[in-house]
Design an enzyme around this catalytic site. Structure first.
Site, PDB file in Angstrom:
ATOM      1  N   TYR A   1       0.788  -1.375   0.048  1.00  0.00           N
ATOM      2  CA  TYR A   1       0.019   0.093   0.025  1.00  0.00           C
ATOM      3  C   TYR A   1       0.934   1.320   0.064  1.00  0.00           C
ATOM      4  O   TYR A   1       0.590   2.270  -1.029  1.00  0.00           O
ATOM      5  CB  TYR A   1      -0.950   0.141   1.244  1.00  0.00           C
ATOM      6  CG  TYR A   1      -1.726   1.334   1.378  1.00  0.00           C
ATOM      7  CD1 TYR A   1      -2.552   1.672   0.282  1.00  0.00           C
ATOM      8  CD2 TYR A   1      -1.172   2.249   2.326  1.00  0.00           C
ATOM      9  CE1 TYR A   1      -3.283   2.893   0.565  1.00  0.00           C
ATOM     10  CE2 TYR A   1      -1.961   3.360   2.576  1.00  0.00           C
ATOM     11  CZ  TYR A   1      -2.968   3.857   1.585  1.00  0.00           C
ATOM     12  OH  TYR A   1      -3.444   4.972   1.613  1.00  0.00           O
ATOM     13  N   GLY A   2       1.894   1.346   0.945  1.00  0.00           N
ATOM     14  CA  GLY A   2       2.809   2.465   0.998  1.00  0.00           C
ATOM     15  C   GLY A   2       3.519   2.565  -0.456  1.00  0.00           C
ATOM     16  O   GLY A   2       3.645   3.978  -0.613  1.00  0.00           O
TER      17      GLY A   2
END
Length: 316
Positions: free
Chosen positions: A181-182
């Protein structure tokens, strides 16, 4: 009196008017995107909510209209995970020009299993980055038709500690949900910076600005039932966290300022004032790794290959 001294300081509670403008907010039916749409609606602009779920978009529009007198808000069905649908979505907007798009929509998975879009891309990278990358290509003619349009990319503070693996952008070798996600949000931010660089190179009138909301928690967010319901218990338990982070209504402030403030410039990064986590928006120095033009260029080329489009091919 100089123009600088006569210009009032930015006030998140007193936004400038934007009558006649048209703004598109992806993921505008919930979370930070909802509050971006609600706040922009108060300026007199027409706000279009891009949402995968028409029913949720209807609820969001009703909430905005109940809180903002005379709000001009409508919705289009937008599924960023379906790249083949994006050109027709843009055509369905039915406008001659677009003054800003806020690339806010995103997928965040906690499930340990890796999932893919219908196009075969890892779901978070494919939606958060590739979907917005391709959408921008189809929006560019509408953005270029406006006097000074803006592409506002909503990144994440989580991306500050991440680095892209250019040989495994889709986490095929080593998938970890939070890290993926990051990295998907970091890819978005690289795109926002690189897009502005390419638009400047062709003398475009469209500016690309990157923002992040800091730390934005549901537990510190005011109620907007049925979209979000804040209980007294949740509010009390979250009170200590308010020293460091904020609600999603405040997380929206950086994107709203990037859309409306004439002093904001393309290529800039904006985040919350206090430790980059909470407070009113301020300009930040572009993070060192985000300023790496070679990484941005490689990511751009790969994104063109994966989507089959090039957002920078049309002069702004």
């Amino acid at each position: 009196m100089s123009s600088a001294s006569s210009t009032p300081p930015w006030n998140v509670q007193r936004l400038p008017r934007a009558d006649g403008s048209v703004f598109l907010v992806t993921g505008g039916n919930a979370g930070i995107g909802y509050f971006v749409a609600e706040q922009l609606s108060a300026t007199g602009a027409t706000v279009v909510l891009g949402s995968r779920n028409p029913a949720k978009a209807e609820v969001a529009m009703a909430s905005i209209c109940a809180r903002v007198a005379g709000a001009r808000v409508r919705a289009v069905r937008l599924d960023l995970a379906d790249l083949s649908s994006l050109q027709s979505v843009v055509e369905s907007l039915g406008v001659e020009c677009l003054d800003a798009v806020v690339h806010n929509a995103g997928v965040a998975l906690d499930d340990p299993s890796r999932r893919e879009t219908g196009d075969g891309h890892e779901l978070m990278f494919g939606t958060n980055h590739l979907g917005h990358f391709a959408l921008t290509r189809w929006l560019m003619p509408l953005l270029s038709a406006a006097p000074a349009a803006r592409v506002v990319t909503v990144g994440s503070f989580a991306a500050k500690s991440e680095r892209l693996d250019l040989d495994d952008l889709q986490s095929g070798k080593d998938y970890q949900p939070k890290r993926s996600y990051g990295r998907s949000k970091l890819a978005q931010m690289y795109f926002g910076v690189e897009l502005d660089r390419r638009l400047r190179a062709v003398g475009g009138t469209v500016a690309s600005v990157v923002v992040h909301p800091g730390g934005a928690l549901d537990s510190l967010t005011p109620s907007r039932p049925p979209i979000h319901v804040q209980t007294a218990g949740a509010r009390l338990s979250a009170a200590p966290a308010a020293l460091l982070v904020q609600g999603k209504h405040a997380g929206a402030w950086t994107a709203v300022r990037a859309v409306l403030d004439s002093a904001v410039r393309g290529g800039q990064l904006w985040g919350p004032r206090v430790f980059g986590l909470r407070g009113e928006p301020r300009r930040e120095r572009v993070w060192n790794h985000l300023a790496d033009a070679s990484v941005a260029a490689r990511l751009w080329d790969t994104s063109c290959e994966l989507t089959g489009v090039d957002p920078g091919a049309i002069p702004g």
